[in-house]
Design an enzyme around this catalytic site. Structure first.
Site, PDB file in Angstrom:
ATOM      1  N   HIS A   1       0.744  -1.371   0.077  1.00  0.00           N
ATOM      2  CA  HIS A   1      -0.106   0.003   0.170  1.00  0.00           C
ATOM      3  C   HIS A   1       0.902   1.347  -0.045  1.00  0.00           C
ATOM      4  O   HIS A   1       0.433   2.301  -0.614  1.00  0.00           O
ATOM      5  CB  HIS A   1      -0.852  -0.138   1.198  1.00  0.00           C
ATOM      6  CG  HIS A   1      -0.210   0.216   2.500  1.00  0.00           C
ATOM      7  ND1 HIS A   1       0.437  -0.434   3.136  1.00  0.00           N
ATOM      8  CD2 HIS A   1      -0.299   1.376   3.261  1.00  0.00           C
ATOM      9  CE1 HIS A   1       0.826  -0.283   4.225  1.00  0.00           C
ATOM     10  NE2 HIS A   1       0.354   1.131   4.384  1.00  0.00           N
ATOM     11  N   ASP A   2       2.057   1.131   0.597  1.00  0.00           N
ATOM     12  CA  ASP A   2       2.837   2.298   0.916  1.00  0.00           C
ATOM     13  C   ASP A   2       4.033   2.597  -0.306  1.00  0.00           C
ATOM     14  O   ASP A   2       5.002   3.285  -0.134  1.00  0.00           O
ATOM     15  CB  ASP A   2       3.339   2.530   2.317  1.00  0.00           C
ATOM     16  CG  ASP A   2       2.528   3.376   2.983  1.00  0.00           C
ATOM     17  OD1 ASP A   2       1.567   3.928   2.470  1.00  0.00           O
ATOM     18  OD2 ASP A   2       2.753   3.280   4.386  1.00  0.00           O
TER      19      ASP A   2
ATOM     20  N   LYS B   1       5.556   5.879  -1.410  1.00  0.00           N
ATOM     21  CA  LYS B   1       6.173   6.708  -0.203  1.00  0.00           C
ATOM     22  C   LYS B   1       7.708   6.681  -0.570  1.00  0.00           C
ATOM     23  O   LYS B   1       8.445   7.502   0.029  1.00  0.00           O
ATOM     24  CB  LYS B   1       5.965   6.193   1.012  1.00  0.00           C
ATOM     25  CG  LYS B   1       4.847   6.604   1.801  1.00  0.00           C
ATOM     26  CD  LYS B   1       4.730   6.774   3.184  1.00  0.00           C
ATOM     27  CE  LYS B   1       3.729   7.269   3.840  1.00  0.00           C
ATOM     28  NZ  LYS B   1       3.437   6.795   5.244  1.00  0.00           N
TER      29      LYS B   1
END
Length: 407
Positions: free
Chosen positions: A271-272, A275
């Site tokens: 999900h990240d 980042k």
């Protein structure tokens, strides 16, 4: 065991694209290194299998780099004393990922001088492969200011001259001579233009067959992505892995079974991924973010969505991962989705992400106790932003979720 058809070349290319986000000023560095190294290998007459291994190792050679400052250090000096650390990390990441484990040794030694490689426990073909990545890597640092301009045609002789001066020391003499011969063509340098680079990689990939991977191998690929992301800061260490465990745990208690549970876990791991674009100075800032810094944070879920579409486009993983900051009032980001557009699986990942983040030490606050996290989740349900059904499971299983988040 359930299997997914995965284009491994496309997966490597997508992972390389996500690594590009770490060094915003040197976008596509890994791809240029890969193409340069592959072209030199063709000059040497290496077989197709070795060329493919080299291409993939070149694209992933910096997978041990998550922090922008480390990337800058590697970019600003042709030899940096701290370079070996990311080689060791990259090797560890790849060894733990069966579909890509064959690249681990090439990554481990890609900043080792040729004269020192003679003492390394490697066969000669591996020595040449990893040293060719080193040569292409340093050549790319020298060509960086001129990429996409005609100026590179005036500067390239100096790059070849640098390589020749290091023959026998930094680089294998036979690689240097093959590099010089290949680099005599203007096309060698002009192909580094970003537009042409993507075309060449796509063309090369079109000849590679898709492979069937079992879900354990797909999970290992996802874990590789997540470890690179979470290494951005010690404050986010294991965040994605723990979100994935919580999401799986909640999904099972909400009646999800089989492959669907596995895909939810993989979405949690990934999900990240966006980042990687966020500078660690923002992630580690102890005070309130500026408007600009918060905007930088807000785009990460969209970047996650776009990167994951390239690998898992035939699955719901990009949506479940990319929607983890949407909310049920349609006020989340980046898509402003309304409730009917947000699957239960995406809601699970969202709650798991919030729960783990609050249970983890961050630069701006300490770890919160479980009762405070539950209080916050209840408030979000009352506001209408979080799914009441998912949060009710967290409340019932609070201690178990907290263990998954912290232990």
């Amino acid at each position: 065991m359930e299997q997914l058809k995965i284009d491994l070349h496309n997966t490597v290319t997508a992972l390389s694209s996500s690594l590009d986000l770490v060094g915003i000023d040197e976008v596509k560095h890994g791809k240029r290194v890969a193409i340069m190294a592959k072209n030199v290998a063709l000059e040497l007459g290496w077989n197709k299998a070795d060329c493919l291994t080299l291409l993939h190792a070149g694209m992933l050679h910096d997978c041990g780099v998550s922090r922008a400052q480390e990337h800058r250090n590697l970019s600003e000096a042709l030899e940096w004393d701290g370079a070996e650390a990311h080689c060791i990390r990259g090797e560890a990441y790849l060894r733990a990922c069966p579909p890509l484990a064959h690249l681990a040794t090439d990554i481990r030694y890609h900043h080792t001088r040729w004269e020192l490689l003679q003492d390394a426990p490697l066969d000669q073909s591996t020595r040449l492969r990893t040293n060719l990545i080193y040569l292409a890597d340093r050549a790319d640092m020298l060509q960086l200011p001129f990429i996409g301009t005609e100026q590179i045609l005036l500067e390239c002789p100096a790059i070849v001259d640098y390589a020749r001066k290091q023959a026998g020391r930094m680089f294998a003499p036979e690689l240097v001579e093959a590099f010089a011969h290949a680099a005599a063509e203007e096309a060698f340098w002009l192909s580094m233009d970003p537009e042409y680079l993507d075309e060449e990689l796509a063309e090369f990939g079109s000849h590679q067959a898709q492979v069937m991977l079992n879900l354990d191998d797909v999970r290992a690929l996802a874990l590789l992505f997540s470890r690179i992301v979470d290494a951005k800061s010690h404050y986010t260490e294991e965040h994605s892995e723990r979100v994935a465990k919580i999401a799986r745990y909640l999904a099972e208690r909400l009646g999800k079974t089989g492959t669907e549970v596995d895909l939810i876990e993989i979405a949690g791991l990934l999900h990240d991924i966006g980042k990687l674009r966020v500078d660690e100075a923002i992630i580690e800032k102890p005070g309130k973010l500026t408007v600009r810094e918060y905007a930088c944070i807000r785009r990460h879920s969209y970047d996650s969505y776009r990167i994951l579409r390239r690998v898992f486009g035939q699955t719901p993983i990009p949506v479940w991962a990319g929607y983890h900051h949407e909310n049920l009032l349609g006020e989340g980001y980046p898509f402003k989705r309304v409730p009917k557009e947000i699957d239960l699986e995406a809601r699970i990942v969202s709650v798991a992400d919030i729960f783990q983040a609050f249970a983890q030490h961050r630069s701006y606050r300490g770890r919160l106790p479980v009762d405070e996290i539950i209080k916050y989740l209840k408030e979000r349900v009352e506001q209408g932003t979080l799914d009441a059904q998912v949060v009710s499971v967290v409340i019932d299983q609070a201690d178990a979720c907290y263990r998954l988040a912290t232990e």
